[in-house]
Design an enzyme around this catalytic site. Sequence first.
Site, PDB file in Angstrom:
ATOM      1  N   HIS A  42      12.387  -9.108  -8.781  1.00  0.00           N
ATOM      2  CA  HIS A  42      13.808  -9.231  -9.125  1.00  0.00           C
ATOM      3  C   HIS A  42      14.616  -8.664  -7.967  1.00  0.00           C
ATOM      4  O   HIS A  42      14.439  -7.510  -7.569  1.00  0.00           O
ATOM      5  CB  HIS A  42      14.137  -8.489 -10.418  1.00  0.00           C
ATOM      6  CG  HIS A  42      15.564  -8.665 -10.846  1.00  0.00           C
ATOM      7  ND1 HIS A  42      15.971  -9.695 -11.671  1.00  0.00           N
ATOM      8  CD2 HIS A  42      16.680  -7.960 -10.538  1.00  0.00           C
ATOM      9  CE1 HIS A  42      17.268  -9.612 -11.874  1.00  0.00           C
ATOM     10  NE2 HIS A  42      17.733  -8.564 -11.187  1.00  0.00           N
ATOM     11  N   CYS A  43      15.508  -9.474  -7.431  1.00  0.00           N
ATOM     12  CA  CYS A  43      16.294  -9.086  -6.258  1.00  0.00           C
ATOM     13  C   CYS A  43      17.721  -8.748  -6.673  1.00  0.00           C
ATOM     14  O   CYS A  43      18.426  -9.592  -7.231  1.00  0.00           O
ATOM     15  CB  CYS A  43      16.292 -10.217  -5.227  1.00  0.00           C
ATOM     16  SG  CYS A  43      17.215  -9.827  -3.723  1.00  0.00           S
ATOM     17  N   VAL A  44      18.143  -7.530  -6.389  1.00  0.00           N
ATOM     18  CA  VAL A  44      19.496  -7.126  -6.763  1.00  0.00           C
ATOM     19  C   VAL A  44      20.545  -7.828  -5.917  1.00  0.00           C
ATOM     20  O   VAL A  44      21.702  -7.979  -6.343  1.00  0.00           O
ATOM     21  CB  VAL A  44      19.655  -5.592  -6.630  1.00  0.00           C
ATOM     22  CG1 VAL A  44      18.742  -4.873  -7.609  1.00  0.00           C
ATOM     23  CG2 VAL A  44      19.369  -5.138  -5.195  1.00  0.00           C
ATOM     24  N   ASN A 102      19.211 -11.967  -9.499  1.00  0.00           N
ATOM     25  CA  ASN A 102      18.349 -12.966 -10.118  1.00  0.00           C
ATOM     26  C   ASN A 102      16.905 -12.661  -9.736  1.00  0.00           C
ATOM     27  O   ASN A 102      16.641 -11.923  -8.777  1.00  0.00           O
ATOM     28  CB  ASN A 102      18.731 -14.371  -9.644  1.00  0.00           C
ATOM     29  CG  ASN A 102      18.158 -15.465 -10.522  1.00  0.00           C
ATOM     30  OD1 ASN A 102      17.596 -15.203 -11.585  1.00  0.00           O
ATOM     31  ND2 ASN A 102      18.294 -16.703 -10.082  1.00  0.00           N
TER      32      ASN A 102
END
Length: 293
Positions: free
Chosen positions: A123-125, A129
Amino acid sequence: MWMRIFVSLLVFGPYLIFLKYILLPWSYSDEDDSVEKSTFLSPLVFFFLHLCMSTFLVGMIFSNYMLSCLVDPGGVPQGWKPDTPLGLNGKEHKYCQKCLSYKPERAHHCRSCDKCQIRMDHHCVWISNCVGLYNHKYFILFLFYVVCAILYAAVVVVLRFLQLIKHFSPAMLNFGQIITFAIFACLILPIGLAVGALFFWQLSLLVNNMTTIENEERERSIYIKRKSKKTTAERQLESAEDKKEHDDNKNYYDLGTSIENLRAIMGRDQWFWLLPTKPNLSEDGLNWRKAQV
């Protein structure tokens, strides 16, 4: 939303500063006659070529970034059940206690998105998403074009800086250009190094058809087994344990070649790998081709 606005400012802000304080002054500068004396490159053509290059790179960065943000990485279909009673390596299928459903191979539950994602990488901040099966291509292209843009800007800015030093005079001092050089040295270069490291890390995983989570689980398993204390009986069975460890940590999804592994995410049409087009995938995220075991 705010993170996406912030990243958009990081993309377009340096682009506009680059145009105003680097390209425009350089295209009509009097201190360097290399452009004007060229028999094939007029100042207008010089500016137009660099404008096209910088705009193309920024366009690719922004389009791939937005696609990474907006494209659904791929959720597990509601009510999905495995076709076989046992999964990979003869183990039971994983069951998500939060989603109350089975998880396909390579799927993981994301606490931020509050659902299971197929072939979840992380999960990429920065994109707010998950990076999963259907948006991983856009994420890797986003990183790739950021690296290309920073390398291109580095060459242009350094050449401009050397040109100003060569023809330096007090009348040439420009506060805007000084700020531009400072921003590039203190902000853009560190970001470029960080993004470049992330890009090559992601690329090394893609060519082996492995996700960040799978790599972390593999490294953790190896570390725990190496640190665990063995009894005398266990030492006598060391060869058998080594074989089992090898089997547990094997990458079953490695298809044999880097090209085949890249196709699993970038799509079967190699001509479109560098374009923000929907990848023509051969996998549905629920069933995976595996290496021979």
